[in-house]
Design a protein around this motif. Structure first.
Motif, PDB file in Angstrom:
ATOM      1  N   GLN A  28       0.826  -1.195   0.000  1.00 33.48           N
ATOM      2  CA  GLN A  28       0.000   0.000   0.000  1.00 33.48           C
ATOM      3  C   GLN A  28       0.869   1.257   0.000  1.00 33.48           C
ATOM      4  N   GLN A  29       1.902   1.251   0.810  1.00 32.41           N
ATOM      5  CA  GLN A  29       2.823   2.389   0.865  1.00 32.41           C
ATOM      6  C   GLN A  29       3.473   2.613  -0.499  1.00 32.41           C
ATOM      7  N   THR A  30       3.931   1.549  -1.116  1.00 33.42           N
ATOM      8  CA  THR A  30       4.614   1.647  -2.406  1.00 33.42           C
ATOM      9  C   THR A  30       3.691   2.222  -3.474  1.00 33.42           C
ATOM     10  N   PHE A  31       2.464   1.709  -3.563  1.00 34.97           N
ATOM     11  CA  PHE A  31       1.536   2.184  -4.580  1.00 34.97           C
ATOM     12  C   PHE A  31       1.192   3.652  -4.357  1.00 34.97           C
ATOM     13  N   LEU A  32       0.942   4.036  -3.106  1.00 30.92           N
ATOM     14  CA  LEU A  32       0.629   5.436  -2.822  1.00 30.92           C
ATOM     15  C   LEU A  32       1.811   6.343  -3.145  1.00 30.92           C
ATOM     16  N   LYS A  33       3.019   5.906  -2.802  1.00 29.50           N
ATOM     17  CA  LYS A  33       4.211   6.713  -3.120  1.00 29.50           C
ATOM     18  C   LYS A  33       4.366   6.874  -4.621  1.00 29.50           C
ATOM     19  N   CYS A  34       4.220   5.778  -5.337  1.00 25.16           N
ATOM     20  CA  CYS A  34       4.356   5.851  -6.795  1.00 25.16           C
ATOM     21  C   CYS A  34       3.331   6.812  -7.395  1.00 25.16           C
ATOM     22  N   TYR A  36       1.118   9.151  -5.811  1.00 30.75           N
ATOM     23  CA  TYR A  36       0.975  10.510  -5.280  1.00 30.75           C
ATOM     24  C   TYR A  36       2.291  11.265  -5.117  1.00 30.75           C
ATOM     25  N   HIS A  37       3.368  10.572  -4.820  1.00 27.36           N
ATOM     26  CA  HIS A  37       4.650  11.261  -4.639  1.00 27.36           C
ATOM     27  C   HIS A  37       5.412  11.358  -5.952  1.00 27.36           C
ATOM     28  N   ASP A  38       5.451  10.246  -6.686  1.00 29.66           N
ATOM     29  CA  ASP A  38       6.276  10.182  -7.894  1.00 29.66           C
ATOM     30  C   ASP A  38       5.496  10.450  -9.173  1.00 29.66           C
ATOM     31  N   ASP A  39       4.163  10.624  -9.054  1.00 27.99           N
ATOM     32  CA  ASP A  39       3.301  10.982 -10.180  1.00 27.99           C
ATOM     33  C   ASP A  39       3.281   9.929 -11.287  1.00 27.99           C
ATOM     34  N   TYR A  40       3.379   8.664 -10.903  1.00 31.10           N
ATOM     35  CA  TYR A  40       3.224   7.586 -11.884  1.00 31.10           C
ATOM     36  C   TYR A  40       1.751   7.468 -12.259  1.00 31.10           C
ATOM     37  N   SER A  41       1.491   7.037 -13.473  1.00 29.35           N
ATOM     38  CA  SER A  41       0.116   6.762 -13.894  1.00 29.35           C
ATOM     39  C   SER A  41      -0.268   5.361 -13.425  1.00 29.35           C
ATOM     40  N   LEU A  42      -1.555   5.068 -13.479  1.00 28.67           N
ATOM     41  CA  LEU A  42      -2.005   3.716 -13.134  1.00 28.67           C
ATOM     42  C   LEU A  42      -1.331   2.688 -14.030  1.00 28.67           C
ATOM     43  N   GLY A  43      -1.227   3.016 -15.319  1.00 29.47           N
ATOM     44  CA  GLY A  43      -0.606   2.099 -16.275  1.00 29.47           C
ATOM     45  C   GLY A  43       0.857   1.845 -15.975  1.00 29.47           C
ATOM     46  N   SER A  52      -2.969  -5.618 -13.343  1.00 29.33           N
ATOM     47  CA  SER A  52      -3.848  -4.791 -14.173  1.00 29.33           C
ATOM     48  C   SER A  52      -3.976  -3.382 -13.601  1.00 29.33           C
ATOM     49  N   ARG A  53      -4.348  -2.470 -14.468  1.00 28.26           N
ATOM     50  CA  ARG A  53      -4.619  -1.098 -14.019  1.00 28.26           C
ATOM     51  C   ARG A  53      -5.749  -1.094 -13.002  1.00 28.26           C
ATOM     52  N   GLN A  54      -6.735  -1.942 -13.224  1.00 30.26           N
ATOM     53  CA  GLN A  54      -7.865  -2.035 -12.293  1.00 30.26           C
ATOM     54  C   GLN A  54      -7.389  -2.462 -10.911  1.00 30.26           C
ATOM     55  N   ALA A  55      -6.453  -3.391 -10.860  1.00 31.81           N
ATOM     56  CA  ALA A  55      -5.913  -3.842  -9.566  1.00 31.81           C
ATOM     57  C   ALA A  55      -5.176  -2.704  -8.859  1.00 31.81           C
ATOM     58  N   VAL A  56      -4.417  -1.940  -9.622  1.00 29.89           N
ATOM     59  CA  VAL A  56      -3.719  -0.778  -9.050  1.00 29.89           C
ATOM     60  C   VAL A  56      -4.742   0.204  -8.504  1.00 29.89           C
ATOM     61  N   TYR A  57      -5.760   0.497  -9.310  1.00 30.70           N
ATOM     62  CA  TYR A  57      -6.812   1.417  -8.897  1.00 30.70           C
ATOM     63  C   TYR A  57      -7.458   0.956  -7.588  1.00 30.70           C
ATOM     64  N   GLU A  58      -7.765  -0.324  -7.503  1.00 29.63           N
ATOM     65  CA  GLU A  58      -8.407  -0.861  -6.296  1.00 29.63           C
ATOM     66  C   GLU A  58      -7.479  -0.791  -5.089  1.00 29.63           C
ATOM     67  N   LEU A  60      -5.105   1.441  -4.628  1.00 32.60           N
ATOM     68  CA  LEU A  60      -5.044   2.855  -4.256  1.00 32.60           C
ATOM     69  C   LEU A  60      -6.301   3.288  -3.515  1.00 32.60           C
ATOM     70  N   LYS A  61      -7.470   2.933  -4.027  1.00 29.49           N
ATOM     71  CA  LYS A  61      -8.724   3.321  -3.393  1.00 29.49           C
ATOM     72  C   LYS A  61      -8.816   2.756  -1.981  1.00 29.49           C
ATOM     73  N   ARG A  62      -8.437   1.506  -1.822  1.00 31.62           N
ATOM     74  CA  ARG A  62      -8.487   0.876  -0.493  1.00 31.62           C
ATOM     75  C   ARG A  62      -7.497   1.548   0.455  1.00 31.62           C
ATOM     76  N   SER A  63      -6.318   1.868  -0.037  1.00 33.56           N
ATOM     77  CA  SER A  63      -5.304   2.536   0.786  1.00 33.56           C
ATOM     78  C   SER A  63      -5.773   3.927   1.202  1.00 33.56           C
ATOM     79  N   GLU A  64      -6.374   4.654   0.270  1.00 31.64           N
ATOM     80  CA  GLU A  64      -6.911   5.985   0.577  1.00 31.64           C
ATOM     81  C   GLU A  64      -8.004   5.875   1.639  1.00 31.64           C
TER      82      GLU A  64
END
Length: 117
Positions: A28-34, A36-43, A52-58, A60-64
């Motif tokens: 969760q920390q890694t995905f949020l850093k990527c 929100y901090h590093d401005d990576y896209s979902l892709g 998948s992008r959907q998995a990343v999205y999910e 991120l949403k759960r972490s938020e």
């Protein structure tokens, strides 16, 4: 994310992450850093982690959601914001005092700001 709302959300998540990020899982920390901090896209995150992008999205949403739950229960970010606003008001008031009183109070003010960070 685009626009003013996106910037507000990014700032909010970054503040919450500063307070509660260590309570999240490493993933969760890694995905949020990527995102929100590093401005990576979902892709880009999806490619890096081979999901998948959907998995990343999910993720991120759960972490938020978890960060927001911590804040609603503990209120550390809101408390910090209130303290900062109080210190700014105090600083303005100190500036209005006669010169002999200002120096000592400003020294105390600087100490309070350091202790609060």
């Amino acid at each position: 994310m685009h626009g003013e709302n996106a910037l507000e959300k990014t700032n909010r998540i970054n503040v919450l992450f500063d307070f509660y990020g260590s309570l999240l899982t490493e993933k969760q920390q890694t995905f949020l850093k990527c995102y929100y901090h590093d401005d990576y896209s979902l892709g880009e995150i999806a490619d890096d982690f081979e999901i998948s992008r959907q998995a990343v999205y999910e993720h991120l949403k759960r972490s938020e959601q978890i960060l927001e739950e911590y804040e609603s229960k503990l209120g550390l970010a809101a408390r910090h914001e209130r303290l900062q606003e109080g210190l700014e008001q105090l600083e303005r008031q100190i500036g209005e005092l006669p010169a002999p009183w200002r120096d000592a109070l400003r020294t105390t003010m600087e100490w309070m700001r350091k202790e609060g960070t």
